[in-house]
Write a protein that holds these residues in place. Structure first.
Motif, PDB file in Angstrom:
ATOM      1  N   ALA A   1       8.060  -5.590  -0.600  1.00  0.00           N
ATOM      2  CA  ALA A   1       7.719  -4.274  -0.051  1.00  0.00           C
ATOM      3  C   ALA A   1       8.633  -3.180  -0.603  1.00  0.00           C
ATOM      4  CB  ALA A   1       7.801  -4.315   1.474  1.00  0.00           C
ATOM      5  N   LEU A   2       9.916  -3.484  -0.729  1.00  0.00           N
ATOM      6  CA  LEU A   2      10.862  -2.504  -1.263  1.00  0.00           C
ATOM      7  C   LEU A   2      10.683  -2.299  -2.765  1.00  0.00           C
ATOM      8  CD1 LEU A   2      14.128  -3.487   0.655  1.00  0.00           C
ATOM      9  CD2 LEU A   2      12.712  -1.445   1.002  1.00  0.00           C
ATOM     10  N   LYS A   3      10.456  -3.376  -3.474  1.00  0.00           N
ATOM     11  CA  LYS A   3      10.287  -3.293  -4.932  1.00  0.00           C
ATOM     12  C   LYS A   3       9.150  -2.355  -5.310  1.00  0.00           C
ATOM     13  CE  LYS A   3       9.321  -6.125  -9.024  1.00  0.00           C
ATOM     14  NZ  LYS A   3       9.088  -7.513  -9.526  1.00  0.00           N
ATOM     15  N   TYR A   4       8.049  -2.434  -4.568  1.00  0.00           N
ATOM     16  CA  TYR A   4       6.873  -1.619  -4.901  1.00  0.00           C
ATOM     17  C   TYR A   4       6.765  -0.355  -4.045  1.00  0.00           C
ATOM     18  CZ  TYR A   4       5.686  -5.617  -7.746  1.00  0.00           C
ATOM     19  OH  TYR A   4       5.719  -6.620  -8.700  1.00  0.00           O
ATOM     20  N   ARG A   5       7.834  -0.071  -3.290  1.00  0.00           N
ATOM     21  CA  ARG A   5       7.923   1.156  -2.499  1.00  0.00           C
ATOM     22  C   ARG A   5       6.718   1.329  -1.582  1.00  0.00           C
ATOM     23  NH1 ARG A   5      10.281   5.401  -7.095  1.00  0.00           N
ATOM     24  NH2 ARG A   5      12.129   4.169  -7.636  1.00  0.00           N
ATOM     25  N   ALA A   6       6.398   0.269  -0.881  1.00  0.00           N
ATOM     26  CA  ALA A   6       5.236   0.282   0.002  1.00  0.00           C
ATOM     27  C   ALA A   6       5.487   1.121   1.245  1.00  0.00           C
ATOM     28  CB  ALA A   6       4.883  -1.147   0.416  1.00  0.00           C
TER      29      ALA A   6
ATOM     30  N   LEU B   1       0.825  -1.203   0.000  1.00  0.00           N
ATOM     31  CA  LEU B   1       0.000   0.000   0.000  1.00  0.00           C
ATOM     32  C   LEU B   1       0.861   1.256   0.000  1.00  0.00           C
ATOM     33  CD1 LEU B   1      -2.453  -1.097   2.845  1.00  0.00           C
ATOM     34  CD2 LEU B   1      -2.744  -1.453   0.389  1.00  0.00           C
ATOM     35  N   ASP B   2       0.315   2.336  -0.578  1.00  0.00           N
ATOM     36  CA  ASP B   2       1.035   3.604  -0.526  1.00  0.00           C
ATOM     37  C   ASP B   2       0.698   4.330   0.775  1.00  0.00           C
ATOM     38  OD1 ASP B   2      -1.447   4.846  -0.834  1.00  0.00           O
ATOM     39  OD2 ASP B   2      -1.111   5.397  -2.927  1.00  0.00           O
ATOM     40  N   SER B   3       1.131   5.558   0.913  1.00  0.00           N
ATOM     41  CA  SER B   3       0.954   6.295   2.165  1.00  0.00           C
ATOM     42  C   SER B   3      -0.510   6.610   2.472  1.00  0.00           C
ATOM     43  CB  SER B   3       1.761   7.597   2.126  1.00  0.00           C
ATOM     44  OG  SER B   3       1.340   8.404   1.041  1.00  0.00           O
ATOM     45  N   GLN B   4      -1.378   6.505   1.441  1.00  0.00           N
ATOM     46  CA  GLN B   4      -2.812   6.727   1.643  1.00  0.00           C
ATOM     47  C   GLN B   4      -3.597   5.414   1.680  1.00  0.00           C
ATOM     48  OE1 GLN B   4      -4.414   9.824  -0.960  1.00  0.00           O
ATOM     49  NE2 GLN B   4      -2.375  10.741  -1.104  1.00  0.00           N
TER      50      GLN B   4
ATOM     51  N   ARG C   1      -3.676   3.079  -0.478  1.00  0.00           N
ATOM     52  CA  ARG C   1      -4.164   2.601  -1.762  1.00  0.00           C
ATOM     53  C   ARG C   1      -3.303   1.435  -2.220  1.00  0.00           C
ATOM     54  NH1 ARG C   1      -4.219   8.479  -4.579  1.00  0.00           N
ATOM     55  NH2 ARG C   1      -2.066   8.212  -3.890  1.00  0.00           N
ATOM     56  N   VAL C   2      -3.924   0.507  -2.942  1.00  0.00           N
ATOM     57  CA  VAL C   2      -3.217  -0.699  -3.379  1.00  0.00           C
ATOM     58  C   VAL C   2      -2.208  -0.355  -4.471  1.00  0.00           C
ATOM     59  CG1 VAL C   2      -3.451  -2.973  -4.440  1.00  0.00           C
ATOM     60  CG2 VAL C   2      -5.161  -2.187  -2.802  1.00  0.00           C
ATOM     61  N   ILE C   3      -0.957  -0.744  -4.242  1.00  0.00           N
ATOM     62  CA  ILE C   3       0.080  -0.619  -5.265  1.00  0.00           C
ATOM     63  C   ILE C   3       0.212  -1.935  -6.016  1.00  0.00           C
ATOM     64  CG2 ILE C   3       2.514  -0.162  -5.722  1.00  0.00           C
ATOM     65  CD1 ILE C   3       2.594   1.336  -3.019  1.00  0.00           C
ATOM     66  N   HIS C   4       0.357  -3.007  -5.242  1.00  0.00           N
ATOM     67  CA  HIS C   4       0.553  -4.327  -5.856  1.00  0.00           C
ATOM     68  C   HIS C   4       0.280  -5.413  -4.817  1.00  0.00           C
ATOM     69  CE1 HIS C   4       2.152  -7.128  -8.843  1.00  0.00           C
ATOM     70  NE2 HIS C   4       2.765  -7.753  -7.850  1.00  0.00           N
ATOM     71  N   CYS C   5      -0.203  -6.546  -5.303  1.00  0.00           N
ATOM     72  CA  CYS C   5      -0.408  -7.710  -4.428  1.00  0.00           C
ATOM     73  C   CYS C   5       0.573  -8.794  -4.855  1.00  0.00           C
ATOM     74  CB  CYS C   5      -1.842  -8.209  -4.544  1.00  0.00           C
ATOM     75  SG  CYS C   5      -2.261  -9.455  -3.311  1.00  0.00           S
TER      76      CYS C   5
ATOM     77  N   ASP D   1      11.225   1.046   8.038  1.00  0.00           N
ATOM     78  CA  ASP D   1      10.132   2.021   8.106  1.00  0.00           C
ATOM     79  C   ASP D   1       8.909   1.630   7.278  1.00  0.00           C
ATOM     80  OD1 ASP D   1      11.498   3.758   9.841  1.00  0.00           O
ATOM     81  OD2 ASP D   1      12.618   4.591   8.149  1.00  0.00           O
ATOM     82  N   ILE D   2       8.604   0.358   7.268  1.00  0.00           N
ATOM     83  CA  ILE D   2       7.387  -0.118   6.601  1.00  0.00           C
ATOM     84  C   ILE D   2       6.484  -0.751   7.654  1.00  0.00           C
ATOM     85  CG2 ILE D   2       6.417  -1.700   4.894  1.00  0.00           C
ATOM     86  CD1 ILE D   2       9.003  -1.372   3.288  1.00  0.00           C
TER      87      ILE D   2
END
Length: 227
Positions: A163-168, A132-135, A137-141, A203-204
């Motif tokens: 998590a790092l790849k998709y900058r979660a 998820l992003d900072s709001q 919202r779904v980035i990737h599953c 920090d995730i």
């Protein structure tokens, strides 16, 4: 020739019925029979549909099975088995596409509904990380692992990499219990604690861990398992 014409007439009646009534009034074996029209251009697909469902115990179990296993157990061509397996994959992608317009996974109810759509039909254990992003919202599953009917091996490194790849900014852990009990095991709790510590170092946040059993879900967050 007479038998071939009989089957042809039956297929046409089935197609017209589907066009007129839709699929809701069809039995499981009838829908499978119609699907098999594409793979078996001639002959009796009704008998084959009955036999395939009987072999696996239900239509759902058949659709969830591996193509190689379907081909072996039902004595059908590989192309026929692949056609059957494609139905479940298309359904899963349809369900996931419905979430693309979602503003945010910002509640336990939304997270649980997402997880049930993702995992509710599997008969073996799978583990996902929803990035998820900072709001929220779904980035990737990301599928992290898949295993047997009772366990899936999860390596923390793979969770971190996803998590790092998709900058979660945060993640929701999701997995299923095919046995029907959605309560966490000791191993589930231990794994969650370990993953939280590893991800906190970069920090995730682990926003939740959802366990799915059929159409029910258990949320670590709502049961205070993330304290």
């Amino acid at each position: 020739m007479g038998e071939e014409n009989l089957h042809k007439g039956h297929r046409e009646r089935m197609r017209k019925r589907f066009l007129t009534e839709g699929g809701e009034g069809f039995a499981d074996h009838e829908l499978l029979e119609m699907l098999l029209f594409s793979a078996v251009p001639r002959g009796d697909t009704n008998t084959l549909a009955h036999r395939m469902i009987r072999e696996f115990g239900s239509l759902n179990m058949l659709l969830e099975s591996d193509a190689v296993e379907i081909s072996r157990r039902c004595g059908v061509k590989e192309s026929t088995a692949i056609l059957i397996c494609l139905q479940m994959e298309l359904m899963r992608r349809y369900k996931q596409a419905q979430w693309k317009n979602l503003v945010a996974i910002d509640s336990v109810q939304k997270a649980g509904a997402y997880a049930v759509d993702l995992l509710g039909d599997y008969h073996y254990e799978r583990f996902y990380v929803l990035c998820l992003d900072s709001q929220r919202r779904v980035i990737h599953c990301s599928l992290i692992s898949e295993g047997t009917v009772s366990e899936a091996l999860v390596h923390p490194r793979m969770v971190v990499e996803a998590a790092l790849k998709y900058r979660a900014a945060s993640v929701i852990l999701m997995h299923n219990h095919p046995g029907g009990c959605n309560k966490p095991s000791f191993a589930d709790v231990e794994l969650t604690t370990r993953l939280r510590k590893v991800l906190q170092e970069i920090d995730i946040e682990v926003a939740d861990h959802i366990i799915v059993a059929e159409n029910k879900f258990f949320s670590f967050l709502s049961h205070d398992y993330l304290k």
